[in-house]
Design a protein around this motif. Sequence first.
Motif, PDB file in Angstrom:
ATOM      1  N   ALA A  76       3.481   1.719   6.380  1.00  0.00           N
ATOM      2  CA  ALA A  76       3.671   3.037   6.999  1.00  0.00           C
ATOM      3  C   ALA A  76       3.762   4.154   5.966  1.00  0.00           C
ATOM      4  CB  ALA A  76       4.914   3.022   7.891  1.00  0.00           C
ATOM      5  N   SER A  77       4.409   3.902   4.846  1.00  0.00           N
ATOM      6  CA  SER A  77       4.545   4.954   3.833  1.00  0.00           C
ATOM      7  C   SER A  77       3.187   5.272   3.189  1.00  0.00           C
ATOM      8  CB  SER A  77       5.563   4.561   2.767  1.00  0.00           C
ATOM      9  OG  SER A  77       5.142   3.395   2.083  1.00  0.00           O
ATOM     10  N   VAL A  78       2.325   4.279   3.075  1.00  0.00           N
ATOM     11  CA  VAL A  78       0.978   4.512   2.526  1.00  0.00           C
ATOM     12  C   VAL A  78       0.162   5.351   3.509  1.00  0.00           C
ATOM     13  CG1 VAL A  78      -1.158   3.425   1.709  1.00  0.00           C
ATOM     14  CG2 VAL A  78       1.059   2.359   1.222  1.00  0.00           C
ATOM     15  N   HIS A  79       0.203   4.958   4.792  1.00  0.00           N
ATOM     16  CA  HIS A  79      -0.522   5.728   5.812  1.00  0.00           C
ATOM     17  C   HIS A  79       0.032   7.155   5.918  1.00  0.00           C
ATOM     18  CE1 HIS A  79      -2.826   2.265   6.914  1.00  0.00           C
ATOM     19  NE2 HIS A  79      -1.784   1.591   7.364  1.00  0.00           N
ATOM     20  N   ALA A  80       1.336   7.319   5.712  1.00  0.00           N
ATOM     21  CA  ALA A  80       1.943   8.651   5.761  1.00  0.00           C
ATOM     22  C   ALA A  80       1.383   9.552   4.658  1.00  0.00           C
ATOM     23  CB  ALA A  80       3.462   8.552   5.663  1.00  0.00           C
ATOM     24  N   LEU A  81       1.100   8.974   3.499  1.00  0.00           N
ATOM     25  CA  LEU A  81       0.487   9.768   2.422  1.00  0.00           C
ATOM     26  C   LEU A  81      -0.890  10.264   2.840  1.00  0.00           C
ATOM     27  CD1 LEU A  81       1.448   7.625  -0.695  1.00  0.00           C
ATOM     28  CD2 LEU A  81       2.271   9.937  -0.153  1.00  0.00           C
ATOM     29  N   ARG A  82      -1.688   9.387   3.483  1.00  0.00           N
ATOM     30  CA  ARG A  82      -3.006   9.804   3.964  1.00  0.00           C
ATOM     31  C   ARG A  82      -2.854  10.904   5.008  1.00  0.00           C
ATOM     32  NH1 ARG A  82      -4.363   5.624   6.426  1.00  0.00           N
ATOM     33  NH2 ARG A  82      -3.897   6.430   8.488  1.00  0.00           N
ATOM     34  N   GLU A  83      -1.959  10.674   5.957  1.00  0.00           N
ATOM     35  CA  GLU A  83      -1.746  11.655   7.026  1.00  0.00           C
ATOM     36  C   GLU A  83      -1.245  12.983   6.469  1.00  0.00           C
ATOM     37  OE1 GLU A  83       0.917   9.310   9.354  1.00  0.00           O
ATOM     38  OE2 GLU A  83      -0.713   8.074  10.169  1.00  0.00           O
ATOM     39  N   GLY A  84      -0.454  12.937   5.405  1.00  0.00           N
ATOM     40  CA  GLY A  84       0.070  14.148   4.791  1.00  0.00           C
ATOM     41  C   GLY A  84      -0.930  14.863   3.899  1.00  0.00           C
ATOM     42  N   SER A  85      -2.075  14.242   3.681  1.00  0.00           N
ATOM     43  CA  SER A  85      -3.073  14.868   2.802  1.00  0.00           C
ATOM     44  C   SER A  85      -4.001  15.810   3.559  1.00  0.00           C
ATOM     45  CB  SER A  85      -3.888  13.805   2.075  1.00  0.00           C
ATOM     46  OG  SER A  85      -4.727  13.094   2.959  1.00  0.00           O
ATOM     47  N   GLY A  86      -3.893  15.837   4.878  1.00  0.00           N
ATOM     48  CA  GLY A  86      -4.756  16.694   5.691  1.00  0.00           C
ATOM     49  C   GLY A  86      -4.938  16.065   7.051  1.00  0.00           C
ATOM     50  N   THR A  87      -6.128  16.173   7.601  1.00  0.00           N
ATOM     51  CA  THR A  87      -6.409  15.523   8.874  1.00  0.00           C
ATOM     52  C   THR A  87      -7.278  14.305   8.643  1.00  0.00           C
ATOM     53  OG1 THR A  87      -8.335  16.931   9.290  1.00  0.00           O
ATOM     54  CG2 THR A  87      -6.243  17.681  10.189  1.00  0.00           C
TER      55      THR A  87
ATOM     56  N   ALA B 273      -3.913   6.006  -4.932  1.00  0.00           N
ATOM     57  CA  ALA B 273      -3.302   5.070  -5.881  1.00  0.00           C
ATOM     58  C   ALA B 273      -2.780   3.808  -5.187  1.00  0.00           C
ATOM     59  CB  ALA B 273      -2.173   5.761  -6.641  1.00  0.00           C
ATOM     60  N   GLN B 274      -2.479   3.903  -3.886  1.00  0.00           N
ATOM     61  CA  GLN B 274      -1.912   2.772  -3.151  1.00  0.00           C
ATOM     62  C   GLN B 274      -2.856   2.182  -2.103  1.00  0.00           C
ATOM     63  OE1 GLN B 274       2.135   3.474  -1.756  1.00  0.00           O
ATOM     64  NE2 GLN B 274       2.260   5.238  -3.122  1.00  0.00           N
ATOM     65  N   ALA B 275      -3.915   2.876  -1.777  1.00  0.00           N
ATOM     66  CA  ALA B 275      -4.784   2.470  -0.668  1.00  0.00           C
ATOM     67  C   ALA B 275      -5.458   1.123  -0.898  1.00  0.00           C
ATOM     68  CB  ALA B 275      -5.836   3.556  -0.413  1.00  0.00           C
ATOM     69  N   GLY B 276      -5.914   0.862  -2.104  1.00  0.00           N
ATOM     70  CA  GLY B 276      -6.604  -0.395  -2.389  1.00  0.00           C
ATOM     71  C   GLY B 276      -5.737  -1.608  -2.140  1.00  0.00           C
ATOM     72  N   ALA B 277      -4.504  -1.577  -2.614  1.00  0.00           N
ATOM     73  CA  ALA B 277      -3.590  -2.704  -2.413  1.00  0.00           C
ATOM     74  C   ALA B 277      -3.271  -2.883  -0.934  1.00  0.00           C
ATOM     75  CB  ALA B 277      -2.309  -2.491  -3.216  1.00  0.00           C
ATOM     76  N   ALA B 278      -3.133  -1.771  -0.212  1.00  0.00           N
ATOM     77  CA  ALA B 278      -2.857  -1.850   1.225  1.00  0.00           C
ATOM     78  C   ALA B 278      -4.029  -2.496   1.962  1.00  0.00           C
ATOM     79  CB  ALA B 278      -2.573  -0.455   1.781  1.00  0.00           C
ATOM     80  N   LEU B 279      -5.240  -2.119   1.603  1.00  0.00           N
ATOM     81  CA  LEU B 279      -6.427  -2.731   2.214  1.00  0.00           C
ATOM     82  C   LEU B 279      -6.533  -4.204   1.867  1.00  0.00           C
ATOM     83  CD1 LEU B 279      -9.093   0.051   1.618  1.00  0.00           C
ATOM     84  CD2 LEU B 279      -8.411  -0.861   3.842  1.00  0.00           C
ATOM     85  N   ASN B 280      -6.283  -4.522   0.605  1.00  0.00           N
ATOM     86  CA  ASN B 280      -6.389  -5.914   0.143  1.00  0.00           C
ATOM     87  C   ASN B 280      -5.468  -6.844   0.917  1.00  0.00           C
ATOM     88  OD1 ASN B 280      -8.338  -5.363  -1.781  1.00  0.00           O
ATOM     89  ND2 ASN B 280      -6.858  -5.123  -3.435  1.00  0.00           N
ATOM     90  N   LYS B 281      -4.324  -6.336   1.336  1.00  0.00           N
ATOM     91  CA  LYS B 281      -3.366  -7.156   2.076  1.00  0.00           C
ATOM     92  C   LYS B 281      -4.003  -7.765   3.321  1.00  0.00           C
ATOM     93  CE  LYS B 281       1.224  -7.052   4.166  1.00  0.00           C
ATOM     94  NZ  LYS B 281       2.431  -6.270   4.419  1.00  0.00           N
TER      95      LYS B 281
END
Length: 93
Positions: free
Chosen positions: A76-87, A22-30
């Motif tokens: 960092a909080s967006v990347h933490a969601l990815r990291e918390g989703s698995g490896t 839900a947040q990855a697209g906006a983070a990439l767009n930045k």
Amino acid sequence: MTAYAFVNLTITNPDSFNAYRAQAGAALNKYGGAAMEVSKEAEVIEGGGAAPTVAVILTFPDRAAAKGWINDPDLASVHALREGSGTSQIILM
């Protein structure tokens, strides 16, 4: 020069991954980044190891933009969601 990143994700926490998506697209767009290709059907055709649950090819305007995206403290909080989703593994090409 355009830079690409190959992302390997093995999802063990779908809720965290959905929150990340839900947040990855906006983070990439930045940083001018975008998901060029996303596959849930990756398969290893040579070499060892298991295929990831999700494989992604990202594109950025240049290597500096890719490094800005991954190192931005505001993301960092967006990347933490990815990291918390698995490896995950992200390879800058």
